[in-house]
Design an enzyme around this catalytic site. Structure first.
Site, short mmCIF file in Angstrom:
data_model
loop_
_atom_site.label_atom_id
_atom_site.label_comp_id
_atom_site.label_asym_id
_atom_site.label_seq_id
_atom_site.Cartn_x
_atom_site.Cartn_y
_atom_site.Cartn_z
N SER A 110 0.85 -1.19 0.00
CA SER A 110 0.00 0.00 0.00
C SER A 110 0.88 1.24 0.00
O SER A 110 1.98 1.22 0.56
CB SER A 110 -0.89 0.02 1.25
OG SER A 110 -1.61 1.23 1.33
N TYR A 127 -2.18 -0.38 10.16
CA TYR A 127 -2.24 -0.81 8.77
C TYR A 127 -0.94 -0.44 8.05
O TYR A 127 -0.34 -1.26 7.35
CB TYR A 127 -3.44 -0.18 8.07
CG TYR A 127 -3.59 -0.59 6.62
CD1 TYR A 127 -4.05 -1.87 6.31
CD2 TYR A 127 -3.27 0.28 5.59
CE1 TYR A 127 -4.18 -2.27 4.98
CE2 TYR A 127 -3.41 -0.11 4.27
CZ TYR A 127 -3.87 -1.38 3.97
OH TYR A 127 -3.99 -1.78 2.66
#
Length: 268
Positions: A130, A143
């Site tokens: 990501s 995350y």
């Protein structure tokens, strides 16, 4: 001979779009889902039962593909979960679950396919990370940490496996229109929490970004190009220009200046 491709988390979002794209290009694709029996109408490509947090299910799925095809040429490590919340108020068991799915899970799948790729003297592993992996984002810090760990581990794996014909790369997407927000763990916005207002506002903004994200076919197209690249790069970023440019800014700006940019972006 068509390459055999394994995509974890292949029933929706980026995994589904990538599998569909690659099937149209003539590849033999196997996707995975924790509960493929609930997706009886899914007929784009075979879905195998696989839970990345369960090593036995990984072994069974890999052995099933090898029994049918005799090889696995490409692994797309896509399965993952979202997690949001103030780190102080995020239950530790949820933090462990996120690391188990986003970091330990991909490593377990890699360990399952790597011996076979090494025997073939060929193979490609694409880890889906990501853009959030490149920075500690407020209320998405866990995350960011899970994906950053996978990014760095990929760098090490590239060097460790360079003599075996196996290649590793990362693909870091920005915000794409997927169902990750619906499956994401949200630490609750507590009425008596000192984080109530800033976290509540940030959570709304994050959900809007995902809902208004780009078409995941953009990621699928990049993965197709990587598969057909002789020597893939270490890192690829895909998404809106400003999301990718934010990584460049982090490299060139002083730390505190970059931090102010993030605070202004999230209106914190």
């Amino acid at each position: 001979m068509s390459k055999v491709i394994l995509i974890t988390g292949g029933s929706s979002g980026i995994g589904k779009s990538t599998g569909e794209f690659l099937v149209k290009k003539g590849y033999k694709v196997y996707g995975t889902s924790r509960n493929p029996e609930k997706l009886i109408e899914f007929d784009i490509f075979p879905l195998l039962k696989l839970d990345v947090s369960n090593p036995a299910s990984i072994t069974a799925a890999v052995e099933e593909i090898l029994k049918k095809e005799g090889r696995i040429d490409v692994l797309v490590n896509n399965a993952g979960v979202g997690i949001t919340g103030p780190i102080e108020e995020t239950p530790h068991e949820e933090i462990l679950k996120a690391f188990n799915t986003n970091f330990n899970g991909p490593l377990n799948v890699i360990k399952a396919v790597l011996p076979h790729m090494r025997t073939q003297n060929s193979g490609l592993v694409i880890n889906i990370t990501s853009i959030a992996a490149y920075m500690g984002l407020p209320y998405r810090g866990i995350y960011s940490a899970t994906k950053a760990a996978l990014e760095v581990t990929t760098e090490a794996l590239r060097m460790e496996t360079k003599d075996f014909g196996v290649k590793f790369t990362n693909v870091a997407p920005g915000d794409f229109a997927t169902n990750i927000a619906s499956g994401r763990y949200h630490a609750p916005v507590l009425n008596d929490s000192p984080y109530k207002l800033p976290y509540g506002k940030t959570l709304e903004m994050m959900n809007e970004h995902v809902d208004g994200g780009d078409d995941p076919q953009m990621v699928a197209g990049l993965i197709y190009r990587i598969i057909n690249t002789k020597n893939p790069k270490i890192h690829y970023k895909v998404g809106a220009f400003m999301q990718k440019f934010s990584i460049v800014l982090k490299r060139i700006l002083p730390d505190k200046a970059y931090e102010r940019l993030l605070l202004n972006h999230y209106k914190l």
